[in-house]
Design a protein around this motif. Structure first.
Motif, PDB file in Angstrom:
ATOM      1  N   GLN A 286       0.752  -1.270   0.059  1.00  0.00           N
ATOM      2  CA  GLN A 286      -0.061   0.096   0.041  1.00  0.00           C
ATOM      3  C   GLN A 286       0.864   1.093  -0.127  1.00  0.00           C
ATOM      4  O   GLN A 286       0.248   2.330   0.310  1.00  0.00           O
ATOM      5  N   SER A 287       2.201   1.125  -0.087  1.00  0.00           N
ATOM      6  CA  SER A 287       3.151   2.265  -0.263  1.00  0.00           C
ATOM      7  C   SER A 287       2.706   3.453  -1.460  1.00  0.00           C
ATOM      8  O   SER A 287       2.602   2.568  -2.564  1.00  0.00           O
ATOM      9  N   ASP A 288       2.795   4.602  -1.047  1.00  0.00           N
ATOM     10  CA  ASP A 288       2.582   5.389  -2.119  1.00  0.00           C
ATOM     11  C   ASP A 288       3.762   5.802  -2.713  1.00  0.00           C
ATOM     12  O   ASP A 288       3.903   6.334  -3.985  1.00  0.00           O
ATOM     13  N   LYS A 289       5.143   5.157  -2.472  1.00  0.00           N
ATOM     14  CA  LYS A 289       6.343   5.348  -3.460  1.00  0.00           C
ATOM     15  C   LYS A 289       6.977   3.702  -3.759  1.00  0.00           C
ATOM     16  O   LYS A 289       6.376   2.958  -2.710  1.00  0.00           O
ATOM     17  N   PRO A 290       7.943   3.778  -4.612  1.00  0.00           N
ATOM     18  CA  PRO A 290       8.469   2.499  -4.904  1.00  0.00           C
ATOM     19  C   PRO A 290       9.310   1.985  -3.339  1.00  0.00           C
ATOM     20  O   PRO A 290       9.673   2.586  -2.472  1.00  0.00           O
ATOM     21  N   VAL A 291       9.169   0.597  -3.258  1.00  0.00           N
ATOM     22  CA  VAL A 291       9.626   0.127  -2.055  1.00  0.00           C
ATOM     23  C   VAL A 291      10.579  -1.092  -2.492  1.00  0.00           C
ATOM     24  O   VAL A 291      10.403  -2.104  -3.302  1.00  0.00           O
ATOM     25  N   LEU A 292      11.923  -1.055  -1.975  1.00  0.00           N
ATOM     26  CA  LEU A 292      12.817  -2.059  -2.169  1.00  0.00           C
ATOM     27  C   LEU A 292      12.899  -3.106  -1.227  1.00  0.00           C
ATOM     28  O   LEU A 292      12.862  -2.619  -0.054  1.00  0.00           O
ATOM     29  N   VAL A 293      12.294  -4.045  -1.368  1.00  0.00           N
ATOM     30  CA  VAL A 293      12.273  -5.299   0.051  1.00  0.00           C
ATOM     31  C   VAL A 293      13.709  -6.141  -0.137  1.00  0.00           C
ATOM     32  O   VAL A 293      14.155  -6.580  -1.112  1.00  0.00           O
ATOM     33  N   ASP A 294      14.454  -6.307   0.954  1.00  0.00           N
ATOM     34  CA  ASP A 294      15.454  -7.107   1.113  1.00  0.00           C
ATOM     35  C   ASP A 294      15.210  -8.240   1.824  1.00  0.00           C
ATOM     36  O   ASP A 294      14.699  -8.245   3.171  1.00  0.00           O
ATOM     37  N   PHE A 295      14.957  -9.300   1.040  1.00  0.00           N
ATOM     38  CA  PHE A 295      14.540 -10.723   1.804  1.00  0.00           C
ATOM     39  C   PHE A 295      16.195 -11.130   2.184  1.00  0.00           C
ATOM     40  O   PHE A 295      16.836 -11.518   1.541  1.00  0.00           O
ATOM     41  N   TRP A 296      16.042 -11.261   3.587  1.00  0.00           N
ATOM     42  CA  TRP A 296      17.335 -11.568   4.084  1.00  0.00           C
ATOM     43  C   TRP A 296      17.422 -12.760   5.081  1.00  0.00           C
ATOM     44  O   TRP A 296      16.052 -13.099   5.627  1.00  0.00           O
ATOM     45  N   ALA A 297      18.435 -13.444   5.663  1.00  0.00           N
ATOM     46  CA  ALA A 297      18.288 -14.198   6.845  1.00  0.00           C
ATOM     47  C   ALA A 297      19.672 -13.921   7.513  1.00  0.00           C
ATOM     48  O   ALA A 297      20.684 -13.762   6.942  1.00  0.00           O
ATOM     49  N   GLU A 298      19.600 -14.109   8.993  1.00  0.00           N
ATOM     50  CA  GLU A 298      20.501 -14.096   9.840  1.00  0.00           C
ATOM     51  C   GLU A 298      21.773 -14.831   9.662  1.00  0.00           C
ATOM     52  O   GLU A 298      22.876 -14.185   9.782  1.00  0.00           O
ATOM     53  N   TRP A 299      21.561 -15.887   9.301  1.00  0.00           N
ATOM     54  CA  TRP A 299      22.739 -17.003   8.943  1.00  0.00           C
ATOM     55  C   TRP A 299      23.581 -16.559   7.520  1.00  0.00           C
ATOM     56  O   TRP A 299      24.168 -17.140   7.262  1.00  0.00           O
ATOM     57  N   CYS A 300      23.035 -15.692   6.717  1.00  0.00           N
ATOM     58  CA  CYS A 300      23.357 -15.201   5.361  1.00  0.00           C
ATOM     59  C   CYS A 300      24.542 -14.558   5.354  1.00  0.00           C
ATOM     60  O   CYS A 300      24.285 -13.225   5.472  1.00  0.00           O
ATOM     61  N   GLN A 301      25.607 -14.922   4.754  1.00  0.00           N
ATOM     62  CA  GLN A 301      26.987 -14.124   4.825  1.00  0.00           C
ATOM     63  C   GLN A 301      26.778 -12.923   3.912  1.00  0.00           C
ATOM     64  O   GLN A 301      27.182 -11.768   4.055  1.00  0.00           O
ATOM     65  N   PRO A 302      26.309 -13.159   2.617  1.00  0.00           N
ATOM     66  CA  PRO A 302      26.457 -12.110   1.552  1.00  0.00           C
ATOM     67  C   PRO A 302      25.104 -10.998   1.921  1.00  0.00           C
ATOM     68  O   PRO A 302      25.048  -9.987   1.521  1.00  0.00           O
ATOM     69  N   CYS A 303      24.018 -11.567   2.805  1.00  0.00           N
ATOM     70  CA  CYS A 303      23.181 -10.586   3.523  1.00  0.00           C
ATOM     71  C   CYS A 303      23.826  -9.554   4.103  1.00  0.00           C
ATOM     72  O   CYS A 303      23.476  -8.427   4.164  1.00  0.00           O
ATOM     73  N   ARG A 304      24.831  -9.945   4.777  1.00  0.00           N
ATOM     74  CA  ARG A 304      25.578  -8.968   5.701  1.00  0.00           C
ATOM     75  C   ARG A 304      26.294  -7.824   4.946  1.00  0.00           C
ATOM     76  O   ARG A 304      26.518  -6.747   5.302  1.00  0.00           O
ATOM     77  N   LYS A 305      26.700  -8.393   3.658  1.00  0.00           N
ATOM     78  CA  LYS A 305      27.457  -7.352   2.865  1.00  0.00           C
ATOM     79  C   LYS A 305      26.502  -6.418   2.117  1.00  0.00           C
ATOM     80  O   LYS A 305      26.847  -5.237   2.336  1.00  0.00           O
ATOM     81  N   VAL A 306      25.320  -6.882   1.844  1.00  0.00           N
ATOM     82  CA  VAL A 306      24.458  -6.080   1.377  1.00  0.00           C
ATOM     83  C   VAL A 306      23.608  -4.877   2.231  1.00  0.00           C
ATOM     84  O   VAL A 306      23.428  -3.757   1.819  1.00  0.00           O
TER      85      VAL A 306
END
Length: 106
Positions: free
Chosen positions: A17-37
């Motif tokens: 329902q956002s009135d502007k674009p939304v970037l969703v970061d799907f991540w996990a605590e155990w994910c090393q590349p997620c920590r870099k992003v």
């Protein structure tokens, strides 16, 4: 400003329902590349300010949203506009690629 944490319960109001674009970061605590992003997304959030909203969805804590958008690997970054996913990338990407992804929806 930074990225906002979104859950299964708040996904509709915060993203769809956002009135502007939304970037969703799907991540996990155990994910090393997620920590870099994550710090890169914080930089982008601060630089782009009010033009885009950046949110994070922990896939382990929010299985309904994860399943609904068929997230198979993390990080998955999906840009939503007008309540619809318009583009998605999987894996840690350089800042320039993420900025272009966001700008494609502005």
């Amino acid at each position: 400003m930074g990225a906002k944490v979104v859950t299964d319960d708040t996904f509709v109001s915060d993203v769809l329902q956002s009135d502007k674009p939304v970037l969703v970061d799907f991540w996990a605590e155990w994910c090393q590349p997620c920590r870099k992003v994550s710090p890169v997304l914080e930089e982008i959030a601060n630089e782009m300010g009010d033009r885009v909203r950046i949110v994070k969805v922990n896939i382990d804590e929010n299985p309904e949203t994860t399943r609904a958008y068929r997230v198979m690997s993390v990080p998955t970054l999906t840009i939503f506009k007008g309540g619809q996913p318009v583009q998605s990338v999987a894996g840690a990407k350089p800042k320039g690629d993420l900025v272009r992804l966001i700008e494609s929806a502005l």
